[in-house]
Scaffold this active site. Structure first.
Site, PDB file in Angstrom:
ATOM      1  N   SER A  72       0.633  -1.100  -0.053  1.00 56.26           N
ATOM      2  CA  SER A  72      -0.161   0.019  -0.005  1.00 56.26           C
ATOM      3  C   SER A  72       0.796   1.294  -0.399  1.00 56.26           C
ATOM      4  O   SER A  72       1.338   1.967  -0.794  1.00 56.26           O
ATOM      5  CB  SER A  72      -0.892  -0.579   1.236  1.00 56.26           C
ATOM      6  OG  SER A  72      -2.137   1.067   0.951  1.00 56.26           O
ATOM      7  N   ASP A 131     -10.506  -4.343  -4.922  1.00 51.94           N
ATOM      8  CA  ASP A 131      -9.556  -3.200  -4.226  1.00 51.94           C
ATOM      9  C   ASP A 131     -10.278  -1.987  -4.456  1.00 51.94           C
ATOM     10  O   ASP A 131      -9.912  -1.474  -5.192  1.00 51.94           O
ATOM     11  CB  ASP A 131      -7.825  -3.076  -4.930  1.00 51.94           C
ATOM     12  CG  ASP A 131      -7.008  -2.220  -3.394  1.00 51.94           C
ATOM     13  OD1 ASP A 131      -7.907  -1.887  -3.327  1.00 51.94           O
ATOM     14  OD2 ASP A 131      -5.964  -2.388  -3.676  1.00 51.94           O
ATOM     15  N   HIS A 171      -7.894  -4.826  -0.322  1.00 56.55           N
ATOM     16  CA  HIS A 171      -6.471  -4.606  -0.038  1.00 56.55           C
ATOM     17  C   HIS A 171      -6.106  -4.594   0.648  1.00 56.55           C
ATOM     18  O   HIS A 171      -4.950  -4.791   1.186  1.00 56.55           O
ATOM     19  CB  HIS A 171      -7.168  -2.518   0.105  1.00 56.55           C
ATOM     20  CG  HIS A 171      -5.879  -2.165   0.303  1.00 56.55           C
ATOM     21  ND1 HIS A 171      -5.350  -1.208  -1.161  1.00 56.55           N
ATOM     22  CD2 HIS A 171      -4.841  -1.710   0.968  1.00 56.55           C
ATOM     23  CE1 HIS A 171      -4.355  -1.111  -0.804  1.00 56.55           C
ATOM     24  NE2 HIS A 171      -4.688  -0.257   0.275  1.00 56.55           N
TER      25      HIS A 171
END
Length: 201
Positions: A102, A152, A183
């Site tokens: 991320s 996501d 995610h």
């Protein structure tokens, strides 16, 4: 930068640079790093920015909107830290593999956008395009793994595809792995990254 370093058992293996997601810390991805390569050095770093008390690697103006000035500054800061850590811990600076998730994957991608030969290999879990107006350095032959979720909502599919295209345009060898989830970092994705990594080393 706050960090932990674990010396590996095989000096010929790379050093894994671990970069956490928003709200994580330098301990979050150590298990992931050991899963990918149990004999490599591990250098796991905490981001220097706080957002509502949550560590990050650079500021953002809103969800998915990066503070470009801070991104540039923090990328330079991370590059300098990597160079100093290689001297302090006596590892091969030319044999570093970034593994980011991320927000950590975004700054790892921006290292590639900013610097030639900064990473030997990159594993990016759920990254976005750090800068769309970037002129990338030559990434000829640099292997990059991108892990992405089809559902996501924080990182739309176009982000993963556009990042792949930009990296490939600069000469990188990109593997884009999809799973059907969101995610989160799934075991399927970790296993795919590990299998891919083992073909490189």
């Amino acid at each position: 930068m706050k960090h932990v370093f674990y010396k590996g058992t095989d000096s010929t293996r790379p050093t894994l640079l671990l970069l956490h997601g928003t709200g994580g810390n330098e301990h979050d991805l150590v298990g992931l790093g050991k899963e990918i390569d149990g004999s490599a050095n591990i250098l796991s770093v905490r981001g220097n920015v706080l957002e509502n008390g949550m560590p990050r690697f650079f500021k953002r103006l809103a969800e998915g909107v990066f503070d470009m000035e801070d991104l540039k500054f923090r990328t330079e800061e991370l590059k300098k830290f990597m160079d100093e850590a290689a001297e302090n811990y006596e590892f091969d600076r030319d044999n570093v593999v970034a593994i980011g998730y991320s927000n950590g994957a975004n700054i790892a991608a921006n290292l590639l956008f900013e610097y030639e030969n900064v990473l030997k290999v990159a594993i990016l879990h759920h990254p976005m395009v750090p800068r769309r107006d970037a002129e990338l350095p030559s990434l000829l032959g640099t292997p990059v793994f991108i892990g992405a979720g089809k559902n996501d909502f924080m990182c739309p599919a176009t982000e993963s595809e556009d990042l792949r295209d930009m990296l490939q345009g600069a000469g990188a060898e990109v593997e884009l792995f999809w799973h059907a989830h969101g995610h989160q970092l799934t075991q399927d994705e970790v296993q795919a990254a590990k299998d891919w990594y083992q073909t490189k080393f």
